[in-house]
Every structure is written in structure tokens, then in C-alpha cells.
Design an enzyme around this catalytic site. Structure first.
Site, PDB file in Angstrom:
ATOM      1  N   LEU A   1       9.286  -9.206 -31.562  1.00 20.13           N
ATOM      2  CA  LEU A   1       8.518  -9.961 -30.301  1.00 20.13           C
ATOM      3  C   LEU A   1       7.110  -9.845 -30.605  1.00 20.13           C
ATOM      4  CD1 LEU A   1      10.498  -8.598 -27.448  1.00 20.13           C
ATOM      5  CD2 LEU A   1      10.799 -11.040 -28.236  1.00 20.13           C
ATOM      6  N   ASP A   2       6.316 -10.668 -30.368  1.00 18.58           N
ATOM      7  CA  ASP A   2       4.793 -10.451 -30.217  1.00 18.58           C
ATOM      8  C   ASP A   2       4.353  -9.386 -29.592  1.00 18.58           C
ATOM      9  OD1 ASP A   2       4.577 -12.486 -31.823  1.00 18.58           O
ATOM     10  OD2 ASP A   2       3.902 -13.918 -30.207  1.00 18.58           O
ATOM     11  N   LYS A   3       3.265  -8.781 -30.023  1.00 15.93           N
ATOM     12  CA  LYS A   3       2.678  -7.487 -29.353  1.00 15.93           C
ATOM     13  C   LYS A   3       2.525  -7.896 -27.797  1.00 15.93           C
ATOM     14  CE  LYS A   3      -1.231  -4.357 -29.677  1.00 15.93           C
ATOM     15  NZ  LYS A   3      -2.567  -3.902 -30.187  1.00 15.93           N
TER      16      LYS A   3
ATOM     17  N   THR B   1       4.210  -9.993 -25.843  1.00 19.41           N
ATOM     18  CA  THR B   1       5.606 -10.062 -25.407  1.00 19.41           C
ATOM     19  C   THR B   1       6.119  -8.906 -25.084  1.00 19.41           C
ATOM     20  OG1 THR B   1       5.461 -12.199 -26.493  1.00 19.41           O
ATOM     21  CG2 THR B   1       7.429 -11.401 -25.568  1.00 19.41           C
TER      22      THR B   1
ATOM     23  N   ARG C   1       4.383 -20.585 -28.279  1.00 20.08           N
ATOM     24  CA  ARG C   1       3.049 -20.586 -28.061  1.00 20.08           C
ATOM     25  C   ARG C   1       2.448 -22.156 -28.652  1.00 20.08           C
ATOM     26  NH1 ARG C   1       1.573 -15.541 -30.195  1.00 20.08           N
ATOM     27  NH2 ARG C   1       0.825 -15.191 -28.540  1.00 20.08           N
TER      28      ARG C   1
END
Length: 168
Positions: free
Chosen positions: A52-54, A56, A153
Site C-alpha cells: 500500500l502507498d505510504k 494509504t 490515483r
């Protein structure tokens, strides 16, 4: 120190709730990646099977063994694991639900690699459903049907309803 809580574990998997602002894996300038912090806390090496993105928050699935990591990684590749995200977007999609479908690729822009819509790129599909609308923002349930980097995104932004507060 990484911020997470263990939601479930058995002999093969570990499910954790990752806070926003926590890096899942190490890299340049990352002092406390989740995989290292979690391994230290539980007393055994955990294996990342997705990221997961930082920015998120959400549930991360990790494996407790290499064998389990291989099986889980394959399940993600084969799309046997269904991912669901909630996204707060600026603006509103044109329909209550739909599929965003256009290819994406990495491009160098100003010395930085970014994912962008590109007809020559890899196919990418994201399903969405509007859950709520209010004051110029919408809450969406989004399900990436493919697993491209930054897919949600880029799809949302290029479709006219970017993620609220997204800096990328």
C-alpha cells in the site's frame, strides 16, 4: 516506529491494519519500514505479498513463510484476491458506478518517474461505485481489476475526480 495493529494471524498469514504515513518497505531515507518493524515485533521474518502507498491506510496481507508468500503472491497475480478501497475524491464521477479503462505507463517527467495514461501502456481497469456525495467531494468504493502502480490515483485524476489531498 511504525503504526499498525495485528487484525488476524495463523500459521501462514498475518493481516495488519496499516496507518497512513507508514512505509511498507524500506528504501532511501526510510528508517522504520513496516516489514522490518513488524518482523521485530512478532519475532519472525514476515514476507510482503502486496503493498500500500505510504499515504494509504488499510489492511495489508503478509506471509509468515516463503511457501505462503509464493501462494499469496500468485493469488494476487491471478486476481483470486479481490481488493476494495475507499477513496475521497474532489468532484463527482459522471455515473453512480462504472469502469475506468485505459492503459498506463511510467514516464520520466522533470526527472521524476510518474504513471500516466498512455495508449501504448499496460492495460488497466478500475471499477468504482459512488457511496456518497457532499460539498464538492465524493466517497467512492474502488476496485482495481489490474494491479498497475498508482492505478487508482491516475484513473481517478485523469477521469476528472482526483483523490482529495493527493500530492502525486
Amino acid at each position: 516506529m511504525a503504526q499498525f495493529s495485528i487484525l488476524f494471524q495463523n500459521d501462514e498469514i498475518l493481516l495488519i491494519n496499516k496507518a497512513a504515513g507508514v512505509s511498507v518497505q524500506g528504501g532511501e531515507g526510510i528508517l522504520h519500514p513496516l516489514d522490518k518493524e513488524l518482523s521485530a515485533q512478532v519475532g519472525y521474518q514476515v514476507h510482503l505479498v502486496h503493498r500500500l502507498d505510504k499515504e494509504t491506510s488499510g489492511v495489508c496481507v503478509l506471509a509468515r513463510t516463503r511457501k505462503a508468500a509464493h501462494r499469496l503472491t500468485q493469488a494476487f497475480k491471478d486476481r483470486n484476491i479481490h481488493k476494495v478501497y475507499w477513496a475521497v475524491c474532489k468532484g463527482f464521477p459522471p455515473f453512480k458506478k462504472g469502469t475506468i479503462s485505459f492503459p498506463l505507463s511510467k514516464k520520466k517527467m522533470g526527472g521524476i518517474e510518474k504513471m500516466v495514461p498512455d495508449e501504448q501502456g499496460a492495460p488497466a481497469e478500475t471499477e468504482y461505485k459512488v457511496l456518497e456525495k457532499s460539498s464538492g467531494v465524493s466517497l467512492l468504493e474502488v476496485c482495481p481489476l489490474t494491479g498497475r502502480t498508482h492505478q487508482i490515483r491516475v484513473h481517478c485524476a485523469a477521469s476528472g475526480f482526483p483523490l482529495l489531498g493527493d500530492k502525486k
